[in-house]
Design a protein around this motif. Structure first.
Motif, mmCIF file in Angstrom:
data_model
loop_
_atom_site.group_PDB
_atom_site.id
_atom_site.type_symbol
_atom_site.label_atom_id
_atom_site.label_comp_id
_atom_site.label_asym_id
_atom_site.label_seq_id
_atom_site.Cartn_x
_atom_site.Cartn_y
_atom_site.Cartn_z
ATOM 1 N N VAL A 4 -57.589 5.264 -9.245
ATOM 2 C CA VAL A 4 -56.151 5.074 -9.032
ATOM 3 C C VAL A 4 -55.428 6.399 -9.227
ATOM 4 O O VAL A 4 -55.398 6.945 -10.323
ATOM 5 N N GLU A 5 -54.867 6.919 -8.139
ATOM 6 C CA GLU A 5 -54.103 8.169 -8.230
ATOM 7 C C GLU A 5 -52.760 7.929 -8.918
ATOM 8 O O GLU A 5 -52.345 8.682 -9.786
ATOM 9 N N ARG A 6 -52.083 6.859 -8.509
ATOM 10 C CA ARG A 6 -50.767 6.536 -9.066
ATOM 11 C C ARG A 6 -50.551 5.037 -8.892
ATOM 12 O O ARG A 6 -50.599 4.526 -7.783
ATOM 13 N N PHE A 30 -45.177 -6.527 -16.841
ATOM 14 C CA PHE A 30 -45.300 -5.381 -17.737
ATOM 15 C C PHE A 30 -46.744 -4.891 -17.702
ATOM 16 O O PHE A 30 -47.640 -5.605 -17.253
ATOM 17 N N GLY A 31 -46.949 -3.662 -18.133
ATOM 18 C CA GLY A 31 -48.291 -3.100 -18.110
ATOM 19 C C GLY A 31 -48.299 -1.630 -18.476
ATOM 20 O O GLY A 31 -47.462 -1.169 -19.246
ATOM 21 N N LEU A 32 -49.220 -0.894 -17.883
ATOM 22 C CA LEU A 32 -49.376 0.546 -18.139
ATOM 23 C C LEU A 32 -49.330 1.294 -16.810
ATOM 24 O O LEU A 32 -49.995 0.905 -15.854
ATOM 25 N N TRP A 33 -48.559 2.365 -16.763
ATOM 26 C CA TRP A 33 -48.498 3.210 -15.579
ATOM 27 C C TRP A 33 -49.705 4.142 -15.592
ATOM 28 O O TRP A 33 -50.066 4.709 -16.635
ATOM 29 N N ILE A 34 -50.343 4.302 -14.433
ATOM 30 C CA ILE A 34 -51.541 5.138 -14.303
ATOM 31 C C ILE A 34 -51.221 6.352 -13.441
ATOM 32 O O ILE A 34 -50.630 6.220 -12.370
ATOM 33 N N GLU A 35 -51.588 7.519 -13.906
ATOM 34 C CA GLU A 35 -51.483 8.769 -13.151
ATOM 35 C C GLU A 35 -52.852 9.436 -13.157
ATOM 36 O O GLU A 35 -53.418 9.675 -14.228
ATOM 37 N N ASN A 36 -53.399 9.711 -11.972
ATOM 38 C CA ASN A 36 -54.705 10.368 -11.833
ATOM 39 C C ASN A 36 -55.799 9.682 -12.652
ATOM 40 O O ASN A 36 -56.597 10.331 -13.324
ATOM 41 N N GLY A 37 -55.809 8.334 -12.606
ATOM 42 C CA GLY A 37 -56.854 7.570 -13.262
ATOM 43 C C GLY A 37 -56.710 7.385 -14.754
ATOM 44 O O GLY A 37 -57.583 6.815 -15.395
#
Length: 96
Positions: A4-6, A30-37
């Motif tokens: 997952v890139e973003r 709700f959850g967690l934002w992912i950036e570059n894995g």
């Protein structure tokens, strides 16, 4: 998650918002934002929306992490895309 890139790792939803006739959904989440894995920050006060048919046909990956915690269970899935709405403050879990 490494692929997952973003995106958003959805950990929970709030309320109901499914139209059984059209398959359209709009629900608090709700959850967690992912950036570059990598999980970058928690998100809350957001809305996810889409159409169930489009979401099911947009599944890219299915995890092998199925565990049973209650009446509703499922493995992690990666969707090609989904509409996410909210404010910057909500997405960053901060006041600005």
């Amino acid at each position: 998650m490494a692929s997952v890139e973003r995106g958003l790792l959805l950990t929970g939803t709030i309320g109901f918002g499914t139209d059984p006739t059209t398959g359209d959904i709009s629900i608090g989440a709700f959850g967690l934002w992912i950036e570059n894995g990598v999980p970058s920050f928690p998100v809350a006060g957001i809305t996810i929306a889409g159409n169930l048919r489009d979401l099911l046909t947009g599944i890219e990956l299915i995890g092998n992490d199925l565990t049973f915690h209650g009446a509703t269970n499922g493995p992690t899935i990666k969707l090609a895309e989904m509409t996410i709405g909210g404010t910057t403050a909500a997405a960053q879990g901060a006041g600005g």
